[in-house]
Design an enzyme around this catalytic site. Structure first.
Site, PDB file in Angstrom:
ATOM      1  N   LYS A 105      11.418  -6.557  -3.376  1.00 37.55           N
ATOM      2  CA  LYS A 105      10.447  -7.258  -2.540  1.00 37.55           C
ATOM      3  C   LYS A 105      11.007  -8.627  -2.237  1.00 37.55           C
ATOM      4  O   LYS A 105      11.850  -9.137  -2.978  1.00 37.55           O
ATOM      5  CB  LYS A 105       9.110  -7.403  -3.283  1.00 37.55           C
ATOM      6  CG  LYS A 105       7.924  -7.560  -2.358  1.00 37.55           C
ATOM      7  CD  LYS A 105       7.431  -6.220  -1.850  1.00 37.55           C
ATOM      8  CE  LYS A 105       6.178  -6.352  -1.043  1.00 37.55           C
ATOM      9  NZ  LYS A 105       5.547  -5.038  -0.854  1.00 37.55           N
TER      10      LYS A 105
HETATM   11  P1  NAD Z   1      -1.513  -8.317   6.895  1.00 36.20           P
HETATM   12  O1  NAD Z   1      -0.871  -9.628   6.944  1.00 36.20           O
HETATM   13  O2  NAD Z   1      -1.396  -7.418   8.078  1.00 36.20           O
HETATM   14  O3  NAD Z   1      -3.075  -8.491   6.575  1.00 36.20           O
HETATM   15  C1  NAD Z   1      -3.544  -9.213   5.486  1.00 36.20           C
HETATM   16  C2  NAD Z   1      -5.047  -9.354   5.618  1.00 36.20           C
HETATM   17  O4  NAD Z   1      -5.567  -9.981   4.435  1.00 36.20           O
HETATM   18  C3  NAD Z   1      -5.489 -10.215   6.798  1.00 36.20           C
HETATM   19  O5  NAD Z   1      -6.620  -9.634   7.406  1.00 36.20           O
HETATM   20  C4  NAD Z   1      -5.855 -11.533   6.137  1.00 36.20           C
HETATM   21  O6  NAD Z   1      -6.801 -12.292   6.869  1.00 36.20           O
HETATM   22  C5  NAD Z   1      -6.448 -11.029   4.832  1.00 36.20           C
HETATM   23  N1  NAD Z   1      -6.505 -12.064   3.798  1.00 36.20           N
HETATM   24  C6  NAD Z   1      -5.548 -12.952   3.454  1.00 36.20           C
HETATM   25  N2  NAD Z   1      -5.997 -13.778   2.489  1.00 36.20           N
HETATM   26  C7  NAD Z   1      -7.266 -13.396   2.228  1.00 36.20           C
HETATM   27  C8  NAD Z   1      -8.259 -13.856   1.342  1.00 36.20           C
HETATM   28  N3  NAD Z   1      -8.030 -14.899   0.541  1.00 36.20           N
HETATM   29  N4  NAD Z   1      -9.447 -13.223   1.312  1.00 36.20           N
HETATM   30  C9  NAD Z   1      -9.685 -12.177   2.142  1.00 36.20           C
HETATM   31  N5  NAD Z   1      -8.783 -11.688   3.001  1.00 36.20           N
HETATM   32  C10 NAD Z   1      -7.594 -12.292   3.044  1.00 36.20           C
HETATM   33  O7  NAD Z   1      -0.953  -7.605   5.581  1.00 36.20           O
HETATM   34  P2  NAD Z   1      -0.898  -6.052   5.244  1.00 36.20           P
HETATM   35  O8  NAD Z   1       0.444  -5.558   5.621  1.00 36.20           O
HETATM   36  O9  NAD Z   1      -2.109  -5.367   5.755  1.00 36.20           O
HETATM   37  O10 NAD Z   1      -0.942  -6.100   3.650  1.00 36.20           O
HETATM   38  C11 NAD Z   1      -2.155  -6.150   2.919  1.00 36.20           C
HETATM   39  C12 NAD Z   1      -1.907  -5.673   1.501  1.00 36.20           C
HETATM   40  O11 NAD Z   1      -1.389  -4.347   1.544  1.00 36.20           O
HETATM   41  C13 NAD Z   1      -0.881  -6.489   0.699  1.00 36.20           C
HETATM   42  O12 NAD Z   1      -1.240  -6.457  -0.656  1.00 36.20           O
HETATM   43  C14 NAD Z   1       0.396  -5.697   0.901  1.00 36.20           C
HETATM   44  O13 NAD Z   1       1.348  -5.952  -0.116  1.00 36.20           O
HETATM   45  C15 NAD Z   1      -0.161  -4.302   0.838  1.00 36.20           C
HETATM   46  N6  NAD Z   1       0.719  -3.277   1.424  1.00 36.20           N
HETATM   47  C16 NAD Z   1       1.142  -3.360   2.704  1.00 36.20           C
HETATM   48  C17 NAD Z   1       1.942  -2.347   3.225  1.00 36.20           C
HETATM   49  C18 NAD Z   1       2.389  -2.325   4.668  1.00 36.20           C
HETATM   50  O14 NAD Z   1       2.968  -1.316   5.079  1.00 36.20           O
HETATM   51  N7  NAD Z   1       2.116  -3.336   5.463  1.00 36.20           N
HETATM   52  C19 NAD Z   1       2.340  -1.273   2.416  1.00 36.20           C
HETATM   53  C20 NAD Z   1       1.870  -1.218   1.105  1.00 36.20           C
HETATM   54  C21 NAD Z   1       1.057  -2.221   0.620  1.00 36.20           C
END
Ligand code: NAD
Length: 420
Positions: A105
């Site tokens: 990561k």
């Molecule tokens: P993203 O940046 O697209 O979205 C993140 C979201 O979280 C946004 O809506 C943001 O406003 C919200 N957020 C941020 N801080 C916050 C808070 N304090 N309270 C409430 N909401 C808050 O990111 P993503 O890619 O959707 O990732 C989200 C989670 O999923 C992370 O933990 C990431 O590691 C995990 N994840 C992502 C992927 C992927 O393919 N993108 C794969 C596996 C896991």
């Protein structure tokens, strides 16, 4: 206040599973540590002509099963502890769903919303350059995570290829996944993590005789994972009743149309704030929402000693990485709340990243039906391994998921031995 250590959570989860399965103590020593930790400080010229220094990270936890794989995050809270934790979870995740990948990561400690598009491009390109040969198509393959997206992956690809000899470039397009489709990305990658969350929820519903039609769910985070999971649950007749993102929380007990909310966010800098068809609520009210399913899809350490007692749901489906800390886990288990752990539930992203990587290597282009069908088979097989392990040992699903991963790694280390 000192930020809670996410890596401490990983260590506790790891120790619990390793004790229970009697993991070989020699192999335990190896898996308890990360292989490599790269920290780069690099300068970027801002739009105003001044230089700013940035700190970027890439942690490679383990590559016994294949090349390092894992996302890049742009967020002010990114630090070595968080990246270490996220890298370690990637190793377990790939092992659970049987991918030939290890775990890594990375990220940059920035608030990307403070920078122009052109500054973000330069930061990304300079970070890629600083990482140099620490990433590579057969060595370590980044992907999107919080605040990074296909556009950022395209800049990484272009920068990486530009530093290679011309005749080697075409063979290196798989240096990064989650690319735009036109630049070598896979159809279905953008929705893959949310799709995987929904596939695992479907399996859970089947196993527990739960009818998703009319079920209420609420979601924290409405970015890539949260918005896709919300929208893909809608065809089941389930009802989204509350959503929270960085701009605040909103609720509507009659239901929020996730497609309509998504359209709204696209015109509102990606944020849900100000959405007129739901009313604003505070964080505690949001967590206490009475519903069947909660999908945390934002950041770590959301379900804790303090907040786990507030939850009022049958199932927590972890779209985010590490949303529940060990205290939160204990409380959910005692309350009888079912849990689809992150390392299984959100593995759809890395699964389709693997498909993208394969397509690039073979110069193939699969259609959505093929991608979704293969994703379904892989994630359901992972789900069944975790479920059966939980039943066999009568343990919680997170520990079961760890046992599945650690058993696979233990076997590989025993077969291959330690050099020299
Ligand atoms: P993203 O940046 O697209 O979205 C993140 C979201 O979280 C946004 O809506 C943001 O406003 C919200 N957020 C941020 N801080 C916050 C808070 N304090 N309270 C409430 N909401 C808050 O990111 P993503 O890619 O959707 O990732 C989200 C989670 O999923 C992370 O933990 C990431 O590691 C995990 N994840 C992502 C992927 C992927 O393919 N993108 C794969 C596996 C896991």
């Amino acid at each position: 206040m000192k930020k809670a250590s996410v890596y401490d959570n990983v260590t506790k989860q790891f120790n619990k599973a390793a004790d229970l399965m009697h993991l070989d103590p020699e192999i335990r020593k190896i898996l308890a540590r990360t292989n490599n930790e790269v920290i780069v400080n690099f300068p970027v010229k801002m739009d105003n002509g001044h230089i700013e220094m940035f700190t970027g990270y890439r942690v490679q936890h383990n590559n016994a099963l294949g090349p390092y794989k894992g996302g890049l995050r742009y967020h002010p809270a990114v630090d070595i502890d968080e990246v270490r934790a996220l890298a370690t979870w990637m190793t377990w995740k790939s092992a659970i769903v049987n991918l030939p990948f290890g775990g890594a990561k990375g990220g940059i400690q920035i608030d990307p919303f403070k920078y122009s598009a052109s500054e973000l491009e330069h930061i990304t390109r300079r970070f890629t350059f600083a990482l140099g040969s620490n990433i590579g198509p057969e060595f370590d393959i980044p992907a999107p995570d919080v605040n990074t997206n296909p556009q950022i992956m395209a800049w990484i690809l272009d920068t990486y290829l530009s530093t290679m000899p011309a005749h080697e470039r075409q063979a290196a397009v798989h240096v990064v996944t989650g690319k735009p489709v036109e630049s070598g990305g896979s159809i279905g990658r953008n929705k893959a993590t949310g799709q995987g969350v929904v596939f695992t929820i479907e399996q859970w519903a089947k196993d527990t005789n739960f009818d998703l039609e009319g079920a209420a769910y609420f979601v924290q985070g409405f970015g890539n994972v949260g918005s896709w999971a919300s929208r893909l649950l809608k065809p089941h007749g389930s009802k989204l009743v509350a959503v929270e993102d960085v701009s605040g929380a909103i609720a509507n007990p009659k239901g929020i149309d996730p497609d309509d909310l998504y359209e709204y966010t696209q015109k509102n800098k990606g944020l849900i704030g100000g959405y007129a068809k739901a009313k604003p609520i505070d964080h505690e009210t949001f967590l206490a929402t009475k519903a069947d399913i909660f999908i945390p899809a934002a950041l770590e350490n959301q379900i804790t000693l303090k907040t786990a007692p507030m939850l009022n749901v049958k199932l927590v489906a972890e779209g985010a990485n590490g949303p529940t800390d060990p205290d939160g886990d204990k409380i959910l288990h005692e309350k009888g709340t079912d849990l689809l752990p992150d390392v299984l539930c959100n593995s759809g992203g890395v699964i389709v990243s693997y498909f993208e990587w394969l397509q690039n290597k073979r110069s193939e282009f699969w259609d959505l039906e093929e991608v979704d069908g293969k994703l379904h088979r892989k994630i359901v097989a992972g789900y069944e391994r975790v479920r059966d392990t939980a039943r066999e040992h009568n343990i919680d699903w997170r520990t079961a998921a760890y046992i599945v991963a650690l058993s696979r790694l233990e076997t590989v280390y025993k077969e291959r031995g330690i050099f020299p």
